[in-house]
Design an enzyme around this catalytic site. Structure first.
Site, PDB file in Angstrom:
ATOM      1  CD  GLU A   1      -5.000   5.444   3.789  1.00  0.00           C
ATOM      2  OE1 GLU A   1      -5.658   4.597   3.175  1.00  0.00           O
ATOM      3  OE2 GLU A   1      -3.960   5.968   3.333  1.00  0.00           O
ATOM      4  CD  GLU A  41      -2.873   2.649  -3.556  1.00  0.00           C
ATOM      5  OE1 GLU A  41      -3.439   3.758  -3.511  1.00  0.00           O
ATOM      6  OE2 GLU A  41      -3.229   1.672  -2.866  1.00  0.00           O
ATOM      7  CG  HIS A  42      -0.150   6.223  -0.463  1.00  0.00           C
ATOM      8  ND1 HIS A  42      -0.658   7.330   0.161  1.00  0.00           N
ATOM      9  CD2 HIS A  42      -1.083   5.237  -0.286  1.00  0.00           C
ATOM     10  CE1 HIS A  42      -1.832   7.051   0.709  1.00  0.00           C
ATOM     11  NE2 HIS A  42      -2.108   5.768   0.454  1.00  0.00           N
ATOM     12  CG  HIS A  74      -1.749   1.195   1.391  1.00  0.00           C
ATOM     13  ND1 HIS A  74      -1.649   2.011   2.493  1.00  0.00           N
ATOM     14  CD2 HIS A  74      -2.688   1.768   0.603  1.00  0.00           C
ATOM     15  CE1 HIS A  74      -2.489   3.020   2.379  1.00  0.00           C
ATOM     16  NE2 HIS A  74      -3.129   2.902   1.241  1.00  0.00           N
TER      17      HIS A  74
END
Length: 492
Positions: free
Chosen positions: A179, A102-103, A99
């Protein structure tokens, strides 16, 4: 309803999304191909004939897959890149790295500075986003179809040459930690779901949260993320999916000019991490500030592996999907009638989910929120009683037909969306399924009989296959203030 596991706003199979193998929930002028470029395509090999919907699949010279499906209802196109890598491919100590990468894919490439990718997509009149799940990572842009060539050049550039300074990582990792705080740590049911997975699985990487444990995020380095990119972002581990107002051969030519020029590399060998047989009931209590209790039951069940030459486990997985739909697949289904309606109701709401499609092991979920004056134990007992009732009495043909009729309608609705079509095609590829998997799956589900549903209800819901997680509400701290973290953007 499917269980609200933390998904990063991304996709996992729900028992209600039966017609899409994985439902995505986030996420330049097209140059005509010259005769010479079309001839050059002889280096690539078609790997699947066109389906009834017009989808075609090709293998580019470097092993990357290309899937194209024309849909000419509007002058727009959905362009997606699916990488067969997710949190299932991580190792202990770097949970969340899929993840994080991905950022970081939005933070620059060899030719583009941080933020420039998104700026250019917006300038083309497009929208874009990305998603990470346990099984895959994906990136997409919806753009006017005559701008497809531009986004293919942009996306192939960052796929092959993701570059960013350490300072960008230092900022973004704080955004990701915020997040996690907002979407998991501040959400009692998300905390419960995270803990439930950690207990339900021992060997499977599904035990780790997609976003990662906070201590792993604290310890993560730029080198961890760059290594993950080098390891898994190779052409043979990815597929490009294009759906919209496009010509298949023109897209194929563009793909060879952009993605096809990325050097081929071997996909790393994946170690089998088979989950051992569960040997007894597991139970946890999660204490968190909340207004209501909550209970979730997770039963270990077979996962669906293929859609042809079915094994007994495949047939059982299909029957479990039907069972979940009978329990909670429509308004007024069994769980709602039995637990949430009438003077004897024990739950404000209740639901189920058959999470049987993925690269890891399957789970069958039951969950509920106790009504006023009722306890989590009463809800747990009522949920299991409905399973026992089906195991002893079976289901009737009328309720099964109602479920199957709804699936047909959902399939038609799903195909009305370019995003839905592309997500289906991409997720099919991730799971190694054929292009027409939706049609095959629907046919198989419609063929499930009441006797098969009763049979799985009799065999898969004993204590030895069960993990129970109960949320024990703690007083709400209305004075609690958490230090302000980095602002979260709309992406991811």
């Amino acid at each position: 309803m499917g269980f609200n596991f933390y998904r990063q706003g991304k996709a996992r199979v729900s028992a209600l999304a039966l017609c899409g193998l994985l439902a995505c929930m986030a996420v330049g002028a097209q140059t005509p191909a010259s005769s010479a470029s079309l001839v050059a395509l002889s280096a690539s090999v078609a790997t699947a004939a066109a389906t009834s919907s017009g989808a075609q699949q090709f293998t580019l010279a470097n092993g990357m897959q290309l899937i194209v499906q024309p849909d000419r209802r509007a002058p727009t196109a959905m362009h997606m890149v699916w990488v067969r890598v997710g949190s299932i491919d991580e190792v202990d100590g770097t949970s969340g790295v899929a993840h994080v990468l991905e950022h970081m894919m939005f933070k620059g490439s060899a030719k583009l500075p941080p933020g420039e990718f998104s700026r250019r997509v917006a300038a083309l009149g497009g929208s874009e986003n990305a998603f990470t799940s346990r099984d895959f990572t994906g990136y997409y842009q919806q753009i006017p179809s005559d701008k497809l060539a531009h986004v293919m050049r942009l996306e192939s550039e960052r796929f092959a040459h993701n570059r960013w300074p350490d300072a960008e990582f230092a900022k973004e990792i704080e955004v990701i930690k915020e997040e996690r705080r907002m979407r998991t740590e501040d959400q009692p049911r998300a905390v419960l779901a995270e803990q439930l997975h950690a207990v339900a699985f021992n060997a499977s990487p599904y035990r780790r949260p997609i976003i990662g444990w906070m201590n792993d995020l604290d310890a993560m380095t730029p080198a961890d993320v760059r290594q993950f990119h080098r390891q898994w972002y190779v052409p043979a581990n990815a597929a490009v999916v294009v759906v919209g107002d496009v010509d298949v051969q023109q897209v194929r030519a563009l793909a060879e000019k952009t993605y096809g020029r990325i050097p081929a590399r071997a996909v790393p060998a994946r170690k089998p991490r088979t989950e051992p047989v569960q040997m007894g009931l597991r139970r946890i209590t999660v204490k968190a500030p909340a207004e209501q209790a909550y209970v979730a039951l997770a039963f270990r069940v077979p996962a669906l592996q293929k859609l042809d030459a079915l094994t007994d486990n495949d047939r059982d997985a299909l029957a479990l999907v039907v069972l979940s739909a009978v329990l909670s697949g429509y308004d007024g289904a069994r769980l709602e009638r039995a637990l949430s309606q009438g003077p004897q109701r024990v739950a404000d709401n209740a639901g189920s989910g058959a999470d049987v499609m993925g690269r890891g092991p399957g789970l069958f979920m039951l969950m509920g929120v106790p009504a006023q004056g009722k306890t989590a134990v009463q809800v747990e007992d009522a949920l299991r009683a409905e399973l026992a009732r089906i195991a002893s009495e079976g289901i009737n043909a009328a309720e099964l037909e109602r479920v199957k009729t709804q699936w047909v309608a959902q399939t038609v609705y799903q195909r009305d969306s370019l995003h839905g079509q592309a997500s289906d095609l991409g997720s099919n590829w991730v799971l190694g399924l054929p292009l027409d998997a939706e049609d095959r799956l629907l046919a198989l589900l419609r063929g499930v009989t009441p006797a098969q549903v009763q049979s799985v209800a009799q065999r898969y819901f004993g204590d030895d296959q069960l993990t129970v997680a109960t949320l024990a509400p703690q007083p709400l701290d209305t004075q609690r203030k958490r230090p302000a973290g980095p602002a979260l953007g709309a992406r991811h």
